[in-house]
Design an enzyme around this catalytic site. Structure first.
Site, PDB file in Angstrom:
ATOM      1  N   ASP A 103     -28.063   9.251  18.979  1.00  0.00           N
ATOM      2  CA  ASP A 103     -27.942   8.954  17.554  1.00  0.00           C
ATOM      3  C   ASP A 103     -29.134   8.117  17.066  1.00  0.00           C
ATOM      4  OD1 ASP A 103     -25.485  10.180  17.648  1.00  0.00           O
ATOM      5  OD2 ASP A 103     -24.383   8.299  17.866  1.00  0.00           O
TER       6      ASP A 103
HETATM    7  N1  URA Z   1     -22.615   9.168  22.245  1.00  0.00           N
HETATM    8  C1  URA Z   1     -22.734   8.696  20.994  1.00  0.00           C
HETATM    9  O1  URA Z   1     -21.757   8.469  20.300  1.00  0.00           O
HETATM   10  N2  URA Z   1     -23.969   8.485  20.530  1.00  0.00           N
HETATM   11  C2  URA Z   1     -25.074   8.698  21.246  1.00  0.00           C
HETATM   12  O2  URA Z   1     -26.159   8.481  20.747  1.00  0.00           O
HETATM   13  C3  URA Z   1     -24.932   9.193  22.545  1.00  0.00           C
HETATM   14  C4  URA Z   1     -23.686   9.418  23.017  1.00  0.00           C
END
Ligand code: URA
Length: 240
Positions: A103
């Site tokens: 993310d």
């Molecule tokens: N899970 C998430 O919620 N975000 C990420 O960036 C990676 C795994």
């Protein structure tokens, strides 16, 4: 023809000064032979290895990077909102792309490559590549909640596979917990959604490890090449 230390520095492997030190200390090979001379000239057809890693990128050759992704960068090759992408952090002319997704606000270990075969292997669910996340969550997580995370919770109507969850730290003052969560799936926002499923908000998320690769020694935004040995190990892990 260019000076060896310049070729090494231009590859992004290290600074020119450090490249000189590496040459003098016998860590650099040209076409398989160790070179100690700082003035050595090489051309694009020479193979340059630094500490076992091939650093000059020939056309069509495969490249592999491990990035310590900073916060506030998107994990794509281009962004229609003009935000900075992980690919822009890597100095290369090659058309590389990230393996899997972190993310915008997640930090940590991310592989980038132009090797589609490896990218597929690492992201295919059947290969169960482990990913270790460190999550700071609001609230104090109890044993039962940890067990739920380990046994699987429902996100988007499907149960997550078995995972490993353990508390690293509680902070009663700020009412937060630091949890290490090891998963081998890669659903969208999986970690945040897993915590949401048990009623907790993730305040901060870092991926500490992908397969056996961690970001120790890499500052936020820094990256390094994977060694040939590491790439082979990634191909060999789980005997794909
Ligand atoms: N899970 C998430 O919620 N975000 C990420 O960036 C990676 C795994």
């Amino acid at each position: 023809m260019e000076r060896l230390q310049k070729v090494i520095a231009n590859s992004g492997y290290t600074s020119r000064r450090k490249a000189e030190e590496l040459i003098i200390s016998g860590k650099v090979k040209v076409n398989g032979n160790t070179v100690y001379e700082l003035g050595t000239k090489v051309s694009s057809s020479d193979l340059v290895e630094v500490e076992g890693t091939v650093i000059n990128e020939k056309e069509n050759s495969k490249v592999y990077y491990l990035l310590n992704k900073p916060r506030g960068v998107v994990t794509t090759t281009s962004d229609d909102k003009g935000r900075k992408t992980v690919v822009e952090l890597i100095h290369t002319e090659k058309r590389i792309y990230p393996v899997g997704r972190l993310d915008y606000d997640t930090t940590g270990a991310l592989i980038l490559t132009n090797d589609g075969e490896l990218a597929n292997l690492l992201t295919h669910p059947k290969n169960k590549v482990e990913k270790v996340y460190i999550a700071k969550v609001r609230g104090l997580i109890g044993k039962e909640q940890l067990l739920s995370l380990s046994n699987g919770v429902y996100i988007d109507g499907r149960r997550t596979s078995k995972a490993k969850a353990r508390i690293q730290k509680y902070d009663k003052k700020s009412n937060t917990s630091i949890v290490e969560l090891t998963i081998h799936e890669g659903k969208n926002h999986q970690v945040r959604k897993m915590f949401q499923a048990i009623g907790y908000d993730v305040l901060k998320l870092k991926r500490e490890k992908v397969a056996f690769l961690d970001v120790k020694g890499l500052k936020s935004g820094e990256y390094r090449y994977l060694s040939i040995k590491e790439v082979k190990k990634l191909y060999g892990e789980n005997n794909y």
